[in-house]
Enzyme design. Sequence first.
Site, PDB file in Angstrom:
ATOM      1  N   ASP A 258       0.830  -1.205   0.000  1.00 37.24           N
ATOM      2  CA  ASP A 258       0.000   0.000   0.000  1.00 37.24           C
ATOM      3  C   ASP A 258       0.867   1.259   0.000  1.00 37.24           C
ATOM      4  O   ASP A 258       0.615   2.215   0.749  1.00 37.24           O
ATOM      5  CB  ASP A 258      -0.946  -0.010   1.194  1.00 37.24           C
ATOM      6  CG  ASP A 258      -2.095   0.982   1.059  1.00 37.24           C
ATOM      7  OD1 ASP A 258      -2.396   1.379  -0.077  1.00 37.24           O
ATOM      8  OD2 ASP A 258      -2.676   1.365   2.087  1.00 37.24           O
ATOM      9  N   ASP A 297      -2.902  -4.052  -5.619  1.00 34.95           N
ATOM     10  CA  ASP A 297      -2.247  -2.744  -5.780  1.00 34.95           C
ATOM     11  C   ASP A 297      -0.772  -2.814  -6.168  1.00 34.95           C
ATOM     12  O   ASP A 297      -0.213  -1.804  -6.605  1.00 34.95           O
ATOM     13  CB  ASP A 297      -2.336  -1.892  -4.503  1.00 34.95           C
ATOM     14  CG  ASP A 297      -3.740  -1.526  -4.105  1.00 34.95           C
ATOM     15  OD1 ASP A 297      -4.654  -1.790  -4.896  1.00 34.95           O
ATOM     16  OD2 ASP A 297      -3.926  -0.990  -3.001  1.00 34.95           O
ATOM     17  N   ASP A 453     -11.496   0.794   4.611  1.00 28.96           N
ATOM     18  CA  ASP A 453     -10.347   1.108   3.758  1.00 28.96           C
ATOM     19  C   ASP A 453      -9.249   1.828   4.537  1.00 28.96           C
ATOM     20  O   ASP A 453      -8.120   1.932   4.070  1.00 28.96           O
ATOM     21  CB  ASP A 453     -10.772   2.008   2.586  1.00 28.96           C
ATOM     22  CG  ASP A 453     -11.716   1.302   1.637  1.00 28.96           C
ATOM     23  OD1 ASP A 453     -11.472   0.121   1.331  1.00 28.96           O
ATOM     24  OD2 ASP A 453     -12.701   1.922   1.211  1.00 28.96           O
TER      25      ASP A 453
END
Length: 480
Positions: A258, A297, A453
């Site tokens: 992330d 991601d 999130d």
Amino acid sequence: MRFIAAKAAVVLTAVAAALLTAPTPASAAAQLVANGRFDGGVAGWKQIDQAEVTADAGRMKVRAKTRVNDPWNAMTATNTTATLTPGRTYTLSFDAQGSEAFTPATTVQYLRTPGQNQSLATTFPVTTTSRRFLYTFTAKSPADASDLTVEVTFQVGSKDRAATVWFDNVSLMETQATRPTGLFVSGESNPAVWVRNNWDAQRAKAEAINNGIATKPIFMWFGGWFGDLTKAVDDYVGAAQAAGKLPLLVAYNIPYRDACATHSNGGAADAAAYHAWITAFARAIGSRHAVVILEPDAVAAAPCVTQVGGDPEDQYRILLDATQVLKANAPNAWVYLDAGNSGWVTNKNDLVTRLGKAGIANTRGFSLNVSNYKWTDQTTTYGTDVKNLLAPAHGNKPFVIDTSRNGNGPYPGDSTPEDDWCNPPNRKLGAAPAKPAAGAEYHYWVKVPGDSDGRCGIAPTTPAGQFSPDLAMALINGNP
């Protein structure tokens, strides 16, 4: 932005068969160890030679009464509930803890000719901490047509010590001959656990979350938060296998995880640590059927690792290694390398280059819209274009779409960019997991609806990956 808390162990249910006959092919895998939980004692397990076998607090305690010349001179064994099918693959798994660190052995063998007919024979290093061991093997043919009785053994004998080993959760199951089509619904997902714990106190909300989310097939996320990764993966995949369903897993532990948003930052310390982690993850799946989303991601966010001292090229090399590890150690897993979403890497040729470096050739295909809100039609068009661009160099690579939260599409946006993706208001559950008639290979719920999130949007105090019943209800109702 998608860290998820550790899950409780999934309970495997032992299924006993009455006769020693070849198992009938079925969608659900039969449990071939009749008593592997030891909740009611150690019935069915023999104590052989210098072994003492007793029940101890819900586990099987195997004590070598004295030092012996060979491991099998202090041994326990149990006959399987059905014979093995030669040439088929099986998974033996168990928890073991020693009174001291040493190396006992385990076998799966034909009873009458064990030395010549061992389908599995291996040692395993126990310590004073319990851990899960898992071995995948191919069954050998018996010495003759009448030699059908098979036994699982644990051999604790040693010339150097008279030690004790505790065993639990012993499981032996065959890999299904055909790939399950039904998707596994875990009773240990975040929403399912919340429903179970709040059924009486918040009945109306619990019923809504149960019906709308918890009873749907949702991916289970795996990262460094599991102390025993092999146990966590094996419990989950084994439960799916016993139910005759397809397990759904996310591998989420890459270094600089992330990197762009940092809400779920962390991951393995470096490439070597990640290689060890993804190898354990893949081996815990073994020969069993599964779907794996590889590192949400990571490809799209690779340029961001420069902000935290990393090199995007290292990111791609780590992913390439991961695809190779999964291909070698989990050959029946359909692996989808995550490719972000349709609004992230808008230059599709650039994305294709990145996916190539990250090992797309070693995978089933790629995933899109994980933890995002883009419309399914929009994502389908984007995915089809990427698939066509990949084809000349990498072959046909299908894609899958996360539809878990895109029922109202993307948030229109405001002056705060992260509002587009970080717990935005007025979002809604998307279409339930299903195989569409065209476009994507499958629509899945990869992100767990109700999991935050990050500390943002309509959940400013809820950490990434933590389940919020309020977020879940907002998605069910389509409003805050």
